[in-house]
Scaffold this motif. Structure first.
Motif, PDB file in Angstrom:
ATOM      1  N   ILE A  68      15.176 -27.525-109.662  1.00 31.28           N
ATOM      2  CA  ILE A  68      15.168 -28.308-110.899  1.00 31.28           C
ATOM      3  C   ILE A  68      16.600 -28.627-111.330  1.00 31.28           C
ATOM      4  O   ILE A  68      16.922 -29.765-111.696  1.00 31.28           O
ATOM      5  N   ASP A  70       3.352 -30.122-114.018  1.00 35.07           N
ATOM      6  CA  ASP A  70       4.546 -30.959-113.870  1.00 35.07           C
ATOM      7  C   ASP A  70       5.446 -30.872-115.099  1.00 35.07           C
ATOM      8  O   ASP A  70       5.030 -30.437-116.175  1.00 35.07           O
ATOM      9  N   PHE A  71       6.688 -31.316-114.891  1.00 34.14           N
ATOM     10  CA  PHE A  71       7.560 -31.710-115.992  1.00 34.14           C
ATOM     11  C   PHE A  71       7.615 -33.238-115.951  1.00 34.14           C
ATOM     12  O   PHE A  71       7.986 -33.810-114.922  1.00 34.14           O
ATOM     13  N   ALA A 122       9.233 -20.244-110.345  1.00 27.26           N
ATOM     14  CA  ALA A 122       8.492 -20.857-111.442  1.00 27.26           C
ATOM     15  C   ALA A 122       7.590 -19.841-112.134  1.00 27.26           C
ATOM     16  O   ALA A 122       7.298 -18.770-111.595  1.00 27.26           O
ATOM     17  N   TRP A 131       9.651 -21.990-119.417  1.00 22.09           N
ATOM     18  CA  TRP A 131       8.854 -21.847-118.196  1.00 22.09           C
ATOM     19  C   TRP A 131       9.503 -20.901-117.196  1.00 22.09           C
ATOM     20  O   TRP A 131       8.820 -20.155-116.499  1.00 22.09           O
ATOM     21  N   TYR A 132      10.832 -20.902-117.112  1.00 24.02           N
ATOM     22  CA  TYR A 132      11.510 -20.049-116.140  1.00 24.02           C
ATOM     23  C   TYR A 132      12.042 -18.760-116.764  1.00 24.02           C
ATOM     24  O   TYR A 132      12.698 -17.967-116.085  1.00 24.02           O
ATOM     25  N   ASN A 143       0.044 -22.574-122.803  1.00 24.44           N
ATOM     26  CA  ASN A 143       1.352 -22.751-122.184  1.00 24.44           C
ATOM     27  C   ASN A 143       2.149 -21.461-122.368  1.00 24.44           C
ATOM     28  O   ASN A 143       1.698 -20.504-122.998  1.00 24.44           O
ATOM     29  N   ARG A 165      12.307 -26.761-122.570  1.00 29.92           N
ATOM     30  CA  ARG A 165      11.092 -26.628-121.759  1.00 29.92           C
ATOM     31  C   ARG A 165      11.365 -25.806-120.507  1.00 29.92           C
ATOM     32  O   ARG A 165      10.535 -24.966-120.108  1.00 29.92           O
ATOM     33  N   ILE A 166      12.508 -26.037-119.894  1.00 31.05           N
ATOM     34  CA  ILE A 166      12.880 -25.268-118.709  1.00 31.05           C
ATOM     35  C   ILE A 166      13.075 -23.800-119.063  1.00 31.05           C
ATOM     36  O   ILE A 166      12.651 -22.894-118.329  1.00 31.05           O
ATOM     37  N   TRP A 196       2.469 -30.132-118.583  1.00 33.90           N
ATOM     38  CA  TRP A 196       2.533 -28.694-118.290  1.00 33.90           C
ATOM     39  C   TRP A 196       1.195 -28.179-117.768  1.00 33.90           C
ATOM     40  O   TRP A 196       1.154 -27.350-116.851  1.00 33.90           O
ATOM     41  N   SER A 249       7.819 -31.194-110.241  1.00 34.91           N
ATOM     42  CA  SER A 249       6.771 -30.181-110.244  1.00 34.91           C
ATOM     43  C   SER A 249       7.267 -28.897-110.898  1.00 34.91           C
ATOM     44  O   SER A 249       8.378 -28.444-110.638  1.00 34.91           O
ATOM     45  N   ARG A 250       6.423 -28.293-111.727  1.00 30.07           N
ATOM     46  CA  ARG A 250       6.774 -27.017-112.359  1.00 30.07           C
ATOM     47  C   ARG A 250       6.668 -25.855-111.376  1.00 30.07           C
ATOM     48  O   ARG A 250       7.056 -24.731-111.714  1.00 30.07           O
TER      49      ARG A 250
END
Length: 392
Positions: free
Chosen positions: A367, A319-320, A119, A337-338, A198, A333-334, A315, A359-360
Motif C-alpha cells: 500500500i 478494498d480501499f 492486512a 486496518w493495519y 469494520n 483508514r490505513i 471496506w 485491495s485491503r
C-alpha cells in the motif's frame, strides 16, 4: 479551446461528471499542451506513449469504472497544465499502477526496523450477558453455545449467527460484538439481519432483539447493515446522539469518534436519521434519505449529500477506494486496518488528495509503495509507526 471552457470541462472531469465529448476535448487539449511544452521534449517517445495511454485510461474509467481501477502516476507536465488554469484548486493525484519497485521508489519507503505488517483479519470479541469474553477468529471451526433461549453459532468465514432455540423462552440478555484495530467480523441477528463490523467498532444488542415493538442495537465505529424487512417492528440503530430507523433496507453508518461526524449512507430502501442535539429529544431534528444519499451529522446539525456508495462500502468488499480523499483521510483508514500509528511531518502538504483503488488484503508495504509512487510523499516505517514526509 478558450480558457473558461477548459476550466469548466476540467472541473467536470475532476468531479467524475464529464461526458464522452467533454473528455475527448479535455484529452485533445492536454495533447496539444504537451506537444507545445518544453518539458515534453525531454520525454522519450516510448514514455510519451505510456503517459498518454495511462491518462486516457484513467479518465475513461471516470465514465465507466471497472471492478478494479488501475492506479497511475500524474506526471509533472500534466500537473503543470492543470495548475496554469485551475490555480488554487487542490491537486488530485492518481496513484500509479503497482509494478516492480525501482530504486527511486525504494527510497520513498525508508525502514530500519520495519516488520512485515499484514492486512487486518476476521477477528472479534464477543462479550456475553454475564461478562464472559469469547475471542473469535477466522479459524475454520464451528462452535456453538446457548444463552437466554438463544443459540449462538460461531461459523467459519468470520461470522456469528443467532438462532432461536425451539421450545425455550428468549430472555433479554445483552451481548456486545467488538473489533479492535486491524479486525473485522459479521453477525446475523435473531431476525435474520446481517451486520458487518469494520475495524475498531462495536455492536451492542439484546439477544432477544425485540423489545417494545422495536429491534434496537447500539453502534460505535462503522458497520454495514442488511436489515430483514419487518413492517411491524422497526429496526433502530443508536450511535452517539443519532438514531437511524428503518423497516428493511441496506445502509452503512460510519461514526468513528475521531472523525467528528456520523455518516449514514443508503444503498437500498429508505431510512430516517434523527439527531438528538445535546442528548435532548426536545432539540431533535430528522431527515429521510434516499438511495445514493448520505446524511452527515456534526455539531452543526444534519446535512444531506450525494455519495458514490461503492466507495462507502469498499471496506466490506475488501478494498480501499479513494476518490478525491485527503492524505489525512487516507492515512486514517490505513491506520485502523493495519493497526499502525501515523505521524505527519510538520512540513507536509496535507491538502493533496488521492483517487484510486487497492485491495485491503495487501501487506502494508504494498500500500505504501503505491502511495509513494505519486512522487509527492514518502514514508519512514519503524516497528508499527509510519512517518509521512514530503518526497521532494
Amino acid at each position: 479551446m478558450q480558457k473558461e471552457s477548459f476550466i469548466h470541462i476540467a472541473k467536470r472531469v475532476a468531479e467524475g461528471n464529464a461526458t464522452e465529448e467533454e473528455l475527448s476535448q479535455y484529452l485533445h487539449y492536454l495533447d496539444w499542451y504537451a506537444e507545445n511544452n518544453p518539458e515534453w521534449d525531454q520525454v522519450s517517445p516510448s514514455e510519451k506513449s505510456i503517459i498518454q495511454a495511462n491518462i486516457r485510461l484513467s479518465l475513461a474509467q471516470k465514465l465507466s469504472p471497472p471492478k478494479t481501477i488501475s492506479l497511475y502516476r500524474k506526471y509533472r507536465w500534466v500537473l503543470l497544465a492543470a495548475s496554469l488554469f485551475l490555480g488554487a484548486f487542490s491537486v488530485m493525484y492518481t496513484l500509479k499502477q503497482f509494478q516492480p519497485v525501482n530504486n527511486d521508489e525504494k527510497q520513498n519507503i525508508a525502514s530500519s526496523k520495519a516488520p512485515q505488517i499484514v492486512a487486518g483479519q476476521e477477528k472479534a470479541t464477543l462479550t456475553l450477558a454475564n461478562g464472559k469474553k469469547i475471542l473469535l477468529d477466522s479459524v475454520d471451526d464451528v462452535e456453538q453455545l446457548s444463552e437466554a433461549g438463544v443459540e449462538i453459532i460461531k461459523e467459519s468465514g468470520g461470522q456469528l449467527t443467532y438462532k432461536v432455540i425451539p421450545g425455550q423462552n428468549q430472555e433479554a440478555g445483552v451481548n456486545t460484538l467488538s473489533t479492535q484495530r486491524g479486525e473485522t467480523y459479521s453477525v446475523v441477528l435473531l431476525d435474520g439481519t446481517k451486520v458487518w463490523l469494520n475495524a475498531s467498532s462495536s455492536l451492542t444488542f439484546s439477544t432477544a432483539l425485540y423489545a417494545n415493538g422495536k429491534r434496537k442495537v447500539d453502534l460505535e465505529g462503522e458497520a454495514y447493515f442488511e436489515v430483514k424487512e419487518d413492517k411491524k417492528h422497526p429496526f433502530v440503530v443508536l450511535s452517539d446522539g443519532q438514531e437511524v430507523t428503518v423497516l428493511g433496507t441496506h445502509f452503512n453508518i460510519n461514526g468513528y469518534k475521531d472523525d467528528g461526524t456520523i455518516k449514514t449512507t443508503l444503498l437500498e430502501g429508505s431510512v430516517r436519521v434523527t439527531s438528538h442535539l445535546d442528548g435532548s429529544r426536545s432539540k431533535s431534528s430528522e431527515v429521510v434519505i434516499k438511495v445514493g444519499e448520505q446524511a452527515v451529522l456534526s455539531k452543526k446539525g444534519i446535512k444531506v449529500i450525494q455519495k458514490e456508495v461503492d466507495q462507502v462500502v469498499d471496506w466490506k468488499n475488501g478494498d480501499f477506494i479513494f476518490r478525491r480523499e485527503s492524505l489525512t483521510e487516507v492515512m486514517a483508514r490505513i491506520s485502523r486496518w493495519y493497526n499502525v500509528q501515523v505521524v505527519f511531518d510538520h512540513n507536509l502538504n496535507k491538502s493533496i488528495t488521492f483517487s484510486g483503488q487497492m485491495s485491503r488484503s495487501r501487506d502494508l508495504s504494498d500500500i505504501l509503495k503505491n502511495l509513494s509512487g505519486t512522487g509527492e510523499i514518502k514514508f519512514e516505517l519503524e516497528n508499527s509507526t509510519i512517518k509521512v514526509l514530503n518526497a521532494l
